[in-house]
Design an enzyme around this catalytic site. Structure first.
Site, PDB file in Angstrom:
ATOM      1  NE  ARG A  62      43.422  28.243  43.511  1.00  0.00           N
ATOM      2  CZ  ARG A  62      44.041  26.865  43.768  1.00  0.00           C
ATOM      3  NH1 ARG A  62      43.451  25.822  43.477  1.00  0.00           N
ATOM      4  NH2 ARG A  62      45.343  26.816  43.935  1.00  0.00           N
ATOM      5  CB  THR A  63      41.362  33.327  39.558  1.00  0.00           C
ATOM      6  OG1 THR A  63      41.469  33.145  41.100  1.00  0.00           O
ATOM      7  CG2 THR A  63      40.119  34.208  39.118  1.00  0.00           C
ATOM      8  CE  LYS A  91      55.053  45.982  21.375  1.00  0.00           C
ATOM      9  NZ  LYS A  91      54.165  45.452  20.302  1.00  0.00           N
ATOM     10  NE  ARG A 112      44.053  37.184  40.176  1.00  0.00           N
ATOM     11  CZ  ARG A 112      44.006  36.223  41.169  1.00  0.00           C
ATOM     12  NH1 ARG A 112      45.035  35.777  41.316  1.00  0.00           N
ATOM     13  NH2 ARG A 112      42.896  35.995  41.716  1.00  0.00           N
ATOM     14  CG  HIS A 140      39.514  37.447  44.207  1.00  0.00           C
ATOM     15  ND1 HIS A 140      38.972  37.136  42.927  1.00  0.00           N
ATOM     16  CD2 HIS A 140      40.014  36.129  44.534  1.00  0.00           C
ATOM     17  CE1 HIS A 140      39.517  35.990  42.288  1.00  0.00           C
ATOM     18  NE2 HIS A 140      40.074  35.325  43.152  1.00  0.00           N
TER      19      HIS A 140
END
Lengths: 314, 314, 314
Positions: A62-63, A91, A112, A140
């Site tokens: 969604r985001t 890495k 995110r 958020h």
């Protein structure tokens, strides 16, 4: 010709809703409203020639998709990843180095991350604006902004509303941020509806002490007063004793039955994805606002990208 | 109006730095320099309406994101994958077939593959230009070109410089290709600084025998002469005996202490990602060129895409 | 100025080839033909400002990349994922909810899903057109359309041709859909060439009973009559007894030897990826049409996107 409102938006990064003053929030909501009216042609010129990085160290449909829609609607290009596994993280590169490198490619970075505080750290090393699209259980902020935008669009205002937050109020970052943001508005009343085990934490209640709030364990006790009912999921993992979970679970499922006695104008919101806590039988009712809420992620994220597009940090 | 220089760039694919003559390298560096000055509007018209495939059979952040930035800056669209797991490879399709199919969709193919020689094979079956973005331990020519561009931008020239290559010179494809490319320039002096176990291989020394080079096991022994110090990581896995690794490791960490006695103008480069071999305490010093080096990947890749955009192979 | 043909394309979603009438197919083929001739400039304005979602719950290179090429060729932006692992599916969200949310962001949704019927379900809840890019063993209508387009482009017509389908006719969705679609054309003759164990199912034969078809176990028995030979793979997993698989496998490999006696104009098609069933020695022959077939995925998908771009479903 539609004018994009001039604002005093004061932020150089969007890391936490706590950084927003009321006028910053209003700047975002006003620009978002305008974004819905702008002709596509005009809108697609606003970030033309720019590149926005979309770095999802943790998956999200969604985001991520609504950000990538917003980015392209404004005419910018997208680079990034949907999953840390395809990045250099494996890495052994530090987040700081990854961000410094990407800020050499992109004009704005949306990210995110699964670690709390990752976005703040990124904002400190990035020469370009950071938009936090969720950092672990912490923040958020763009979800909160789209929640506020959805309320304002439905009621024409935010001041004076009575808003119920239902479900897991202890661990839910969505309801914490929303309560904080609502506390900046006038004459708001909040109702916290949750099992005893999942009550709103003290530090949030401390933060919002300027406004009226009350706590409930039953939806029915406050339902008739609510303008908005914001539903969140109760997760099994939150309960040490599974029997305890089974006991409370049913009580917090919202369906037609549990809405008896609601105001005509009641609107149900939910950050989605939902599992069982919100019955599909509500989808076609006048109460359901949650799919429109998801859709509102696009103009709100367009507004943020627009407001940050010319920021120079140092 | 900025003019993009006309060049005699002779290649139809960018597979190996060994395919480049000095004038091919100069064509890339000159066009890259121009790319940094072109107005965005103009730049975004150069590959308008074209599609570039970005096929990463092996993950990479830096290289992939800088290519995808360059592609979109020039106005082209991107198709591809960041990971072989989402491709038909797992259905048993040969690389040749995948490339033939994708060359039916895209105008240029950028590819990274875990098998040495994959890019050469691809260039032989593809009707469209191939740009090798790394094939196993073999070649990574666009890294070498951005290294050269970074040196030229910092010093105004490449001829006549003294350049130290430090770290794992035995297995590092980056330093092999860079040494080869530098050997095309005039009056270059190279210093190879490594543990005994990780010395520059004979076949590379054979290849560059026209220029001056010397080997060292201590940075201090040559530091005062260096204009550029190019640092690479020493991996634990390269040592049969872990004790041996622990012994050499500390000696090849570059920090403020180890740079005592360096020229004022010394520049430190590193292909990134770094782990421990390059101390963050250098990031804010005048020596640090490695983040700018990463950023230079964009104009160099823009230049390559531009130079290959109208190639007809057969 | 090239005119895009006006059509009576009647569909609001592309879910199954069974939904297509002959005139719907012809609309797609005619628009696809036009797409190949349109100047890039004009083409890239057709879906300008639109967003197309590309939701691949199951990986695919060919189909996904050709869709994303088509989308960008028409000037639209792409959002989506190449793999369900980076989506909310793993959080337990229903497909209906995912589709409803994404239909709030995008103007058209292209989707591949591992469950049969997923695309039909999606078309029922989505306010925007759905294009099925494959749902399990069920349907893959855009493959069929590009197959038909390829035949028409090679022969100037579809009516009247004799077409052999070879390989696994029991489980292959590609050949089922193609047989169904061909049954809408005039004077088609079909030859089904397969091992006894993998014969065309009765329900397909029932469906196409209006046209002439015949079944064979040997290619040689019908080869001299064929205009098109459509080859598909025989998978080891289809045989309970591995010895049985080994026995039939060799008989259905197509190579120069097995094409002795073919018409001059014979064209070989294959949906790709191929493994062993189609010898690379045919790639440079006049028979090979399979790479062009793959390439034809682009104009056909452009045509579908164009035909669906202004659909309002409710």
């Amino acid at each position: 010709m539609e004018e994009i409102p001039k604002t005093n938006f004061s932020l150089k990064d969007v890391v936490s809703i706590s950084d927003f003053k009321r006028e910053d929030i209003e700047a975002v909501l006003n620009v978002a409203e305008c974004m819905e009216k702008l002709p596509k042609e005009r809108k697609s010129s606003l970030l033309k020639g720019k590149i926005v990085a979309s770095l999802f160290f943790e998956p999200s449909t969604r985001t991520r998709l609504s950000f990538e829609t917003a980015i392209q609607n404004l005419g910018a290009g997208v680079i990034g990843f949907a999953d840390a596994k395809v990045s250099s993280v494996k890495k052994g590169e530090t987040l700081s180095d990854t961000i410094r490198v990407v800020s050499g490619y992109a004009d704005i970075i949306v990210m995110r991350h699964y670690i709390e505080g990752a976005a703040r750290l990124a904002s400190e090393v990035s020469s370009k604006p950071i938009i936090n699209a969720g950092d672990g259980a912490n923040q958020h902020p763009t979800q909160t902004l789209l929640d506020l935008y959805t309320i304002k669009k439905a009621f024409g205002k935010i001041d004076g509303l009575t808003i119920g937050l239902l479900g897991d109020l202890k661990y839910g970052r969505t309801v914490h941020s929303l309560a904080q943001a609502l506390s900046l508005f006038d004459k708001i009343k909040l109702a916290f509806i949750s099992p005893e085990e999942l009550k709103m934490p003290e530090h949030i209640k401390e933060h919002i002490k300027g406004i009226k709030y009350e706590e409930f364990t039953e939806l029915a006790a406050v339902l008739p007063e609510l303008d908005v009912l914001y539903v969140t999921r109760i997760q099994r993992e939150r309960f040490a004793d599974p029997a305890e979970y089974e006991k409370v679970r049913g009580k917090y499922i919202v369906n037609k039955e549990s809405l008896k006695g609601a105001k005509e104008c009641l609107k149900i919101m939910h950050p989605l994805p939902r599992v069982n806590e919100l019955s599909p039988e509500l989808d076609q009712t006048k109460y359901a606002l949650y799919f429109e809420q998801a859709r509102n992620g696009v103009p709100v994220r367009e507004a943020l990208l627009y407001l940050l597009k010319d920021v120079r940090k140092w």
